[in-house]
Design a protein around this motif. Structure first.
Motif, mmCIF file in Angstrom:
data_model
loop_
_atom_site.group_PDB
_atom_site.id
_atom_site.type_symbol
_atom_site.label_atom_id
_atom_site.label_comp_id
_atom_site.label_asym_id
_atom_site.label_seq_id
_atom_site.Cartn_x
_atom_site.Cartn_y
_atom_site.Cartn_z
ATOM 1 N N HIS A 1 40.316 66.510 -10.555
ATOM 2 C CA HIS A 1 39.550 67.803 -10.341
ATOM 3 C C HIS A 1 38.625 68.398 -11.455
ATOM 4 O O HIS A 1 38.160 69.454 -11.620
ATOM 5 C CB HIS A 1 40.937 68.859 -10.518
ATOM 6 C CG HIS A 1 41.446 68.912 -11.628
ATOM 7 N ND1 HIS A 1 42.732 68.486 -11.785
ATOM 8 C CD2 HIS A 1 41.240 69.755 -12.944
ATOM 9 C CE1 HIS A 1 43.390 68.648 -13.002
ATOM 10 N NE2 HIS A 1 42.307 69.273 -13.691
ATOM 11 N N ASP A 2 38.040 67.299 -12.281
ATOM 12 C CA ASP A 2 36.965 67.675 -13.094
ATOM 13 C C ASP A 2 35.836 66.641 -12.853
ATOM 14 O O ASP A 2 34.594 66.999 -13.347
ATOM 15 C CB ASP A 2 37.135 67.741 -14.522
ATOM 16 C CG ASP A 2 37.835 68.916 -15.205
ATOM 17 O OD1 ASP A 2 37.587 70.144 -14.591
ATOM 18 O OD2 ASP A 2 38.761 68.896 -15.527
ATOM 19 N N HIS B 1 49.039 68.765 -19.641
ATOM 20 C CA HIS B 1 47.984 68.926 -18.961
ATOM 21 C C HIS B 1 47.147 67.909 -19.555
ATOM 22 O O HIS B 1 45.972 68.201 -20.051
ATOM 23 C CB HIS B 1 47.513 70.229 -18.482
ATOM 24 C CG HIS B 1 46.345 70.039 -17.327
ATOM 25 N ND1 HIS B 1 46.781 70.120 -16.082
ATOM 26 C CD2 HIS B 1 45.158 70.173 -17.359
ATOM 27 C CE1 HIS B 1 45.779 69.984 -15.428
ATOM 28 N NE2 HIS B 1 44.631 70.136 -16.145
ATOM 29 N N ASP C 1 45.849 73.051 -11.710
ATOM 30 C CA ASP C 1 44.463 73.450 -12.330
ATOM 31 C C ASP C 1 43.242 73.024 -11.231
ATOM 32 O O ASP C 1 42.136 73.106 -11.509
ATOM 33 C CB ASP C 1 44.166 72.460 -13.448
ATOM 34 C CG ASP C 1 42.975 72.856 -14.220
ATOM 35 O OD1 ASP C 1 42.553 74.249 -14.291
ATOM 36 O OD2 ASP C 1 42.357 72.089 -15.067
ATOM 37 N N ASP D 1 43.842 66.185 -18.645
ATOM 38 C CA ASP D 1 42.481 66.037 -17.596
ATOM 39 C C ASP D 1 42.457 64.241 -17.713
ATOM 40 O O ASP D 1 41.983 63.815 -18.557
ATOM 41 C CB ASP D 1 41.297 66.997 -17.867
ATOM 42 C CG ASP D 1 41.758 68.382 -17.454
ATOM 43 O OD1 ASP D 1 42.143 68.519 -16.231
ATOM 44 O OD2 ASP D 1 41.795 69.139 -18.586
#
Ligand SMILES: [Zn+2]
Length: 455
Positions: free
Chosen positions: A447-448, A119, A231, A121
């Protein structure tokens, strides 16, 4: 430096003024038997700590570990071989020489399906340019591991990360392409990035898929079949319809195990969207998408499963994320040991390596009357956590919405202009330019980033 946080908390921002000196370095030839014994001992310890004391396998593992402690003498190398022989009483005689063939023995009723994952990010405690390096380092490690462990499958989402690799590391991209063709490097997600799944407009959610699937199809000759958002901080009820229309009937997610009030009631279920469309969803009972492939992870695949009455299978999505390089050799070795132990005992769920994520979902469907035996969840998948992400860094949200609206206007005007062949009748729809703009907006819906949880 090196992204090391100031207080040891791995999600705290790094201290940019922290430096480390290299005092010495050694070249060593490892004693592989000794490493093997360490791994044997660790797996025995995991078994004895995970299973309850009234199970035969737990007793055997505990006694074997104790005897290994007594046999081992650090001044006598022969003791290493002797101790390893003792471990074979749990793993089976000659288990190690069987290599990946260990998965061909024992039952074919597999309960835990292992799939490697990393994963990364796309931005979080670091900028995009650092992610580009993380992608290259992690994926080159995985390409190498596939050559050493034939059972290893690595699954990867986010078209944007592939595009960076293609632009910045072309020889590595070619190696990845070979592995995709061979079926070991496995494409999932079908989207441009693993985006936030609540704040983008409906049109942008569709573009995540159209740009993602188009990239996968043009570079690899295939589209993804499984949507993949492990996530993202909650998921809109519009998604089942959008996933189906993007050609995907399966969906893997995970974040709702972080709920701080209600425990989500299902592990494998039919997720029904607001228009009635449904996808088959798995939320792994292992409760993580960065599993370490321990005995506890394997066991949790069954003991933490919420609807064993309708499906007794779990995905083990294992490997270090965010620069940790994905699965490590020790994880793949541990899985071989765990499988070897379960070939001789029914007290550990049998783990399988080699099949793909779709094979897992196909099997679930086959064993649940085409999914009709599975529970159903209607509407959005709301995450009872991270609620601050809807208000943090408002300027990012404002910029996103403004860009979405502007792109809509640009596409409208450009369509009209191309219909009327505006400007000396030679106007052409600026598709390439608009695609570049969309890709920037889609990237920043990560998603961040859009939620404001990145630095
Ligand atoms: Zn993430």
């Amino acid at each position: 430096m090196f992204g090391v946080p100031w207080n040891g908390d791995t999600i705290a921002p790094p201290d940019m003024n922290r430096f480390f000196g290299l005092a010495s370095a050694d070249l060593v030839v490892p004693n592989m038997d000794a490493w093997g014994l360490l791994a044997d001992f660790n797996t025995l310890k995991e078994i004895s700590e995970t299973l309850t004391g009234n199970t035969g396998l737990q007793n055997k593992a505990l006694v074997a570990a104790n005897e290994i402690m007594n046999i081992f003498d650090n001044k006598d190398l022969a003791s290493v071989k002797k101790a390893r022989k003792r471990a074979e009483e749990v793993f089976g005689e000659g288990w190690e020489k069987k290599g990946e063939k260990i998965y061909d023995e024992g039952t074919d009723r597999h309960q835990v399906w292992g799939i490697g994952y990393c994963h990364i990010d796309t931005a979080w405690l670091w900028p995009y340019r650092v992610t580009q390096q993380k992608v290259a380092r992690s994926w080159s490690t995985q390409v190498d591991l596939m050559e050493r462990y034939p059972e290893h499958r690595f699954t990867c989402s986010q078209a944007q990360q592939f595009k960076w690799l293609e632009e910045l590391y072309p020889p590595l991209f070619e190696r990845v392409r070979e592995k995709v063709k061979a079926g070991t490097f496995h494409l999932v997600g079908g989207a441009w990035v693993e985006n936030d799944a609540n704040m983008p407009s409906g049109e942008a959610l569709i573009r995540q898929f159209t740009h993602g699937q188009r990239y996968f199809e043009t570079r690899f000759g295939k589209r993804c079949e499984t949507a993949w958002l492990p996530d993202s901080f909650g998921l809109t009820g519009a998604y089942p319809q959008l996933m189906r229309l993007a050609g995907m009937k399966y969906f893997f997610t995970q974040k709702l195990s972080w709920n701080n009030i209600n425990v989500f009631p299902h592990s494998t279920f039919n997720w029904v969207g607001i228009d009635g469309t449904q996808v088959l969803c798995h939320m792994t009972p292992v409760d993580t998408y960065t599993a370490q492939a321990t005995v506890n992870d394997i066991n949790k695949g069954v003991t933490n499963h919420k609807n064993l009455e309708s499906s007794d299978k779990a995905l083990l999505v294992f490997g270090n994320g965010d620069g940790g390089g994905g699965p490590l050799p020790k994880m793949l070795d541990n899985l071989r040991r765990i499988r070897a132990a379960s070939n001789n005992s029914r007290e550990l769920p049998p783990v399988i390596m080699g099949p793909l994520v779709e094979d897992f979902f196909d099997k679930v469907l086959e064993e649940s009357n085409a999914g009709t035996d599975l529970p159903t969840w209607n509407g959005e998948l709301y995450l009872e956590f991270h609620r601050g992400t809807y208000t943090s860094h408002g300027s990012i949200k404002k910029g996103n919405r403004k860009s979405e609206i502007l792109l809509r206007d640009v596409e409208h005007v450009a369509t009209l202009a191309s219909l009327y062949r505006y400007h000396k009748h030679d106007y052409e729809y600026p598709k390439a330019k608009i695609d570049v703009c969309w890709e920037k907006v889609l990237l920043n819906q990560f998603h961040d980033v859009l939620p404001g949880s990145a630095m």
